[in-house]
Design an enzyme around this catalytic site. Structure first.
Site, mmCIF file in Angstrom:
data_model
loop_
_atom_site.group_PDB
_atom_site.id
_atom_site.type_symbol
_atom_site.label_atom_id
_atom_site.label_comp_id
_atom_site.label_asym_id
_atom_site.label_seq_id
_atom_site.Cartn_x
_atom_site.Cartn_y
_atom_site.Cartn_z
ATOM 1 N N ARG A 1 -13.777 -6.693 0.398
ATOM 2 C CA ARG A 1 -13.524 -6.507 1.731
ATOM 3 C C ARG A 1 -12.503 -4.776 2.199
ATOM 4 N NH1 ARG A 1 -6.879 -5.809 2.556
ATOM 5 N NH2 ARG A 1 -6.942 -5.917 4.693
ATOM 6 N N VAL A 2 -13.275 -4.230 3.644
ATOM 7 C CA VAL A 2 -12.231 -3.381 3.188
ATOM 8 C C VAL A 2 -11.448 -2.897 4.500
ATOM 9 C CG1 VAL A 2 -13.307 -0.965 4.555
ATOM 10 C CG2 VAL A 2 -15.119 -2.230 2.681
ATOM 11 N N GLY A 3 -10.605 -2.913 3.882
ATOM 12 C CA GLY A 3 -8.952 -2.070 4.839
ATOM 13 C C GLY A 3 -9.069 -1.032 5.667
ATOM 14 N N THR B 1 0.642 -1.119 -0.278
ATOM 15 C CA THR B 1 0.012 0.156 0.116
ATOM 16 C C THR B 1 0.906 1.248 -0.160
ATOM 17 O OG1 THR B 1 -1.873 -0.750 0.847
ATOM 18 C CG2 THR B 1 -1.364 1.131 1.698
ATOM 19 N N GLY C 1 0.597 -1.419 6.768
ATOM 20 C CA GLY C 1 0.793 -3.143 7.284
ATOM 21 C C GLY C 1 -0.307 -4.348 7.768
ATOM 22 N N GLY D 1 -4.328 -5.153 7.321
ATOM 23 C CA GLY D 1 -4.844 -4.332 7.296
ATOM 24 C C GLY D 1 -6.013 -4.151 8.586
HETATM 25 N N1 ASP Z 1 -2.573 -2.284 4.973
HETATM 26 C C1 ASP Z 1 -3.009 -2.746 3.859
HETATM 27 C C2 ASP Z 1 -4.557 -3.415 3.497
HETATM 28 O O1 ASP Z 1 -4.880 -4.354 4.549
HETATM 29 C C3 ASP Z 1 -2.357 -3.300 3.027
HETATM 30 C C4 ASP Z 1 -0.666 -3.117 2.652
HETATM 31 O O2 ASP Z 1 -0.684 -1.799 3.574
HETATM 32 O O3 ASP Z 1 0.055 -3.291 1.760
HETATM 33 O O4 ASP Z 1 -5.514 -3.436 2.538
#
Ligand code: ASP
Length: 315
Positions: free
Chosen positions: A197-199, A169, A221, A223
């Site tokens: 899915r909502v992160g 991300t 990280g 999520g």
């Molecule tokens: N935090 C993001 C998610 O869980 C993943 C990432 O940091 O790449 O969607």
């Protein structure tokens, strides 16, 4: 009365954290992309109509356009082979915020998030509603196929189950000469995530948060873990309590690791305080990051590593 400390206009960006050694063959590309993005952000910060908000939007848009990061073209695939992205933007003066989640068929979710912030009464639009709004705003529609890169397709083939270990991300935090702070995020989520899915990224206070009185944060990280501890807001809370940006970054990630036992609960964060002091920390093997301050470009990828260059005269 003590003299007020002067703000140092600064932009800091990350291109995600994780088990970076698994991606040895593309590490140079992460560094290339992160440097292009931080320079784009710095130009938008220091130019004539420069602002922290323009800076974070420019930096994140640049990473959305660069194939290596997990957003825009290059996003992770859902378990069904689709692309669903999240974007987020916030400013720390009046807490104006915009987000989109599970959006498809566009290249720059962060730009759509800014439109939500500026052109609607809402803070977040999801799925078909976000796409309908994109159409209304004249955002060009692109095919899912054009957003997919081979590397991400292979990642889905190798990993059919949802088990986060690499997070790429992207995010940015900036402070301008007026002391305005902004942050932004953009992501394709996690490989093999369920449809819908909502992160953490589009959830205010989880992936990102900023408050001109204290500072700004962007995270990357696991999520689900980040959302459970509202990581970004928690780091701001530690700064309110008097911790430095660096100490707050470290405490926030350790708190998450200690509290959430059912997940990997790992990640990385970038932080600026209200003067432009940097905080940066990761509990993963690495995180691509860069910042520009006083004409010096700092960047790195593996834990503990830092390179410094003078920024180009052209900037
Ligand atoms: N935090 C993001 C998610 O869980 C993943 C990432 O940091 O790449 O969607």
């Amino acid at each position: 009365m003590a003299a007020q400390e002067k703000v140092i206009p600064t932009i800091i960006v990350h291109g995600g954290a994780g088990n970076m050694r698994k991606h040895e063959q593309v590490l140079a590309e992460y560094l290339k992309g992160i440097k292009i993005a931080v320079k784009a952000g710095y130009q938008a910060l220091c130019g004539g109509t420069g602002s922290a908000l323009n800076a974070v939007e420019a930096a994140v848009s640049s990473m959305e356009d660069f194939h290596i990061f997990n957003t825009g073209r290059g996003s992770n695939l859902t378990v069904d082979g689709e692309i669903e992205m999240d974007g987020f933007i916030m400013e720390g003066k009046e807490f104006r915020t915009g987000a989109v989640t599970c959006v498809q068929h566009i290249t720059n979710p962060v730009q759509l998030a800014r439109m939500v912030m500026e052109k609607t009464d809402h803070i977040c639009l999801a799925g078909p509603g976000a796409n309908k709004f994109a159409k209304l705003m004249g955002v060009p529609e692109v095919s899912t196929e054009s957003l997919i890169v081979e590397r991400r397709r292979k990642m889905l083939e190798e990993k059919r189950s949802f088990n986060p270990d690499t997070y790429d991300t992207v995010g940015a935090v900036a402070i301008d000469a007026d002391g305005n702070i902004a942050c932004a995020m953009s992501t394709g989520g996690i490989t093999a995530q369920m449809e819908g899915r909502v992160g953490d990224a589009p959830l205010i206070g989880c992936g990102g948060y900023c408050d001109n009185d204290y500072g700004g944060v962007s995270t990357t990280g696991d999520g689900e873990a980040i959302a459970k501890v509202t990581l970004a807001r928690n780091i701001i809370f530690y700064m309110e309590q008097g911790l430095s940006a660096q100490a707050a970054a470290e405490k926030g990630l350790h708190y998450m690791e200690n509290k959430i036992q059912s997940h990997p609960a790992q990640g990385g964060v970038i932080v600026l305080d209200k003067y432009g002091h940097i905080g940066m920390y990761m509990t993963t093997q690495g995180m691509s990051w860069a910042y520009i301050q006083k004409d010096q470009l700092h960047y790195g990828l593996l834990k503990g590593e830092e390179f410094v260059e003078k920024t180009d005269d052209s900037m």
